[in-house]
Design a protein around this motif. Sequence first.
Motif, PDB file in Angstrom:
ATOM      1  N   MET A 183      49.092  52.941  63.334  1.00 18.10           N
ATOM      2  CA  MET A 183      48.110  53.001  62.462  1.00 18.10           C
ATOM      3  C   MET A 183      46.651  52.662  62.792  1.00 18.10           C
ATOM      4  O   MET A 183      45.876  53.264  61.956  1.00 18.10           O
ATOM      5  CB  MET A 183      48.618  51.823  61.509  1.00 18.10           C
ATOM      6  CG  MET A 183      50.057  52.289  61.101  1.00 18.10           C
ATOM      7  SD  MET A 183      50.115  53.705  60.186  1.00 18.10           S
ATOM      8  CE  MET A 183      51.172  54.828  61.464  1.00 18.10           C
TER       9      MET A 183
ATOM     10  N   GLY B  11      43.952  55.540  61.547  1.00 14.97           N
ATOM     11  CA  GLY B  11      42.460  55.186  60.988  1.00 14.97           C
ATOM     12  C   GLY B  11      41.323  55.707  61.531  1.00 14.97           C
ATOM     13  O   GLY B  11      40.478  56.085  61.106  1.00 14.97           O
TER      14      GLY B  11
ATOM     15  N   SER C 271      41.522  48.750  58.501  1.00 13.18           N
ATOM     16  CA  SER C 271      42.324  48.632  57.279  1.00 13.18           C
ATOM     17  C   SER C 271      43.648  49.229  57.613  1.00 13.18           C
ATOM     18  O   SER C 271      44.697  48.272  57.061  1.00 13.18           O
ATOM     19  CB  SER C 271      41.494  49.607  56.242  1.00 13.18           C
ATOM     20  OG  SER C 271      40.026  49.374  56.251  1.00 13.18           O
ATOM     21  N   THR C 272      44.008  50.020  58.350  1.00 18.07           N
ATOM     22  CA  THR C 272      45.265  50.552  58.200  1.00 18.07           C
ATOM     23  C   THR C 272      46.068  49.754  59.368  1.00 18.07           C
ATOM     24  O   THR C 272      47.346  49.483  58.925  1.00 18.07           O
ATOM     25  CB  THR C 272      45.106  52.306  58.688  1.00 18.07           C
ATOM     26  OG1 THR C 272      44.161  52.273  59.966  1.00 18.07           O
ATOM     27  CG2 THR C 272      44.529  52.975  57.705  1.00 18.07           C
TER      28      THR C 272
ATOM     29  N   LEU D  44      49.377  60.140  53.175  1.00 16.13           N
ATOM     30  CA  LEU D  44      48.357  60.039  54.574  1.00 16.13           C
ATOM     31  C   LEU D  44      48.003  61.300  55.292  1.00 16.13           C
ATOM     32  O   LEU D  44      47.150  61.519  55.650  1.00 16.13           O
ATOM     33  CB  LEU D  44      49.122  58.817  55.316  1.00 16.13           C
ATOM     34  CG  LEU D  44      48.990  57.471  54.701  1.00 16.13           C
ATOM     35  CD1 LEU D  44      49.965  56.922  55.652  1.00 16.13           C
ATOM     36  CD2 LEU D  44      47.612  56.915  54.744  1.00 16.13           C
TER      37      LEU D  44
ATOM     38  N   VAL E 152      49.126  52.924  53.681  1.00 12.26           N
ATOM     39  CA  VAL E 152      49.942  52.331  54.881  1.00 12.26           C
ATOM     40  C   VAL E 152      50.895  51.222  54.754  1.00 12.26           C
ATOM     41  O   VAL E 152      51.709  50.892  55.101  1.00 12.26           O
ATOM     42  CB  VAL E 152      48.742  51.907  56.114  1.00 12.26           C
ATOM     43  CG1 VAL E 152      49.455  51.380  57.143  1.00 12.26           C
ATOM     44  CG2 VAL E 152      48.132  53.348  56.328  1.00 12.26           C
TER      45      VAL E 152
ATOM     46  N   LEU F  89      43.787  53.798  51.279  1.00  9.64           N
ATOM     47  CA  LEU F  89      44.317  54.126  52.696  1.00  9.64           C
ATOM     48  C   LEU F  89      45.381  52.417  52.862  1.00  9.64           C
ATOM     49  O   LEU F  89      46.271  52.647  53.610  1.00  9.64           O
ATOM     50  CB  LEU F  89      43.655  54.054  53.563  1.00  9.64           C
ATOM     51  CG  LEU F  89      42.853  55.886  53.651  1.00  9.64           C
ATOM     52  CD1 LEU F  89      41.845  55.742  54.712  1.00  9.64           C
ATOM     53  CD2 LEU F  89      43.953  56.789  54.096  1.00  9.64           C
ATOM     54  N   VAL F  90      44.423  51.407  52.550  1.00  5.48           N
ATOM     55  CA  VAL F  90      45.296  50.282  53.002  1.00  5.48           C
ATOM     56  C   VAL F  90      46.709  50.444  52.141  1.00  5.48           C
ATOM     57  O   VAL F  90      47.957  49.944  52.596  1.00  5.48           O
ATOM     58  CB  VAL F  90      44.654  49.026  52.628  1.00  5.48           C
ATOM     59  CG1 VAL F  90      45.263  47.737  52.497  1.00  5.48           C
ATOM     60  CG2 VAL F  90      43.128  48.861  53.195  1.00  5.48           C
TER      61      VAL F  90
END
Length: 419
Positions: free
Chosen positions: A296, A300, A278-279, A407, A149, A145-146
């Motif tokens: 974002m 998340g 994270s996002t 995503l 994004v 996911l990191v």
Amino acid sequence: MMSMTCHNLDFGTSVLDFVACGCATNGTIGRCAGKSCARTISRSKGCRARRLVCWRQNLARCHAFSTKTPEALLNGVGQVPPALLNLKNESRRTISLSKLFEVVADDLQTLNQNLQSIVGAENPLLMSAAEQIFGAGGKRMRPALVFLVSRATAELAGMKDLTTKHRRLAEIIEMIHTASLIHDDVLDESDMRRGKETVHQLYGTRVAVLAGDFMFAQSSWYLANLENLEVIKLISQVIKDFASGEIKQASSLFDCDVELQEYLQKSYYKTASLIAASTKGAAIFSGVDPFIAKQMYDYGKNLGLSFQVVDDILDFTQSAEQLGKPAGSDLVKGNLTAPVIFALEKEPKLKEIIESEFCETGSLEEAIELVKKCGGIERAQELAKEKADLAVQNLQCLPQSNYRLALEDMVIFNLERID
């Protein structure tokens, strides 16, 4: 037969590039010229056969047949209808994580190599313990996911590639997640994790606690070296949230008066906080507008809450073999999750069984059946879908790209686990 009119719709950054609607009375459905991505999502509200169909070939514009006007199909310009994720997959196409993460496969491969060097060289025993988690079937969802994004927002900011800070953030997130799993298993006295023995089961509680502590400390050191105060504060809060979540859970075991909002708060602390940080952190390192970074974060958060609710549903609906741990394991320990909270509203007997802490033979199985019969599973499913809807809407600020589509698919993949 109902007549259909063709509208030329510009969806811009909408999650759907094409909308088709048909009437259940004649079994017809509008189609757009071109090739479909084969993901058709159906909705059971209104006309039974009304469908929203995602087409990925024309990302900006397309012709859609509809019995309604574009204004009726969309909730405002470029907004996804709230019921988007109440929809079912008409073609029953299953989204796999390996396929979903193909667009960041190289990034994940580099991450795996870096994790080995970060954790292992000086501490072979700790690395062996961590590898029990790293190699126990985990899909690297959080670092993926990191990367997704990061690449989606970097593209928006006009960056050609990811920075070292993007990559380091992904490594830090995976270390923090791994450390939290090791400690969770110790606190919960869990013998299995993803179908394998837990770290403390193999190496003892002492080594497990030290392994988790080491990984928290190592991730904190790397975090400080990112030299970005906003991200440092963001991720540091996550570690605090983990502890808060564990305290909340420990103080509410077998408490049948626990409210849904308390459950969501605990779920945020234990699961969604890390994903949200994270996002957002990834977006910050891309240098995008603060509004997009906030979106974002909300993506998340909503995805994380939806994931936790789905996990809690699966604890009732899947077998021990599928779960990699005993079914009903949360309930037997007194951790009351969404399905139980909803069922308690309708079934007083369930409260009696839980407050007895399952002292009688067969009481756990009876409690599980009551949760299922009282509609606890169905209401929890609606909650998971509600959070998933919000997550998809949070992505509307991003331009169309393969990264944004992944995503979106991440949200759908999660819901498919309870289909």
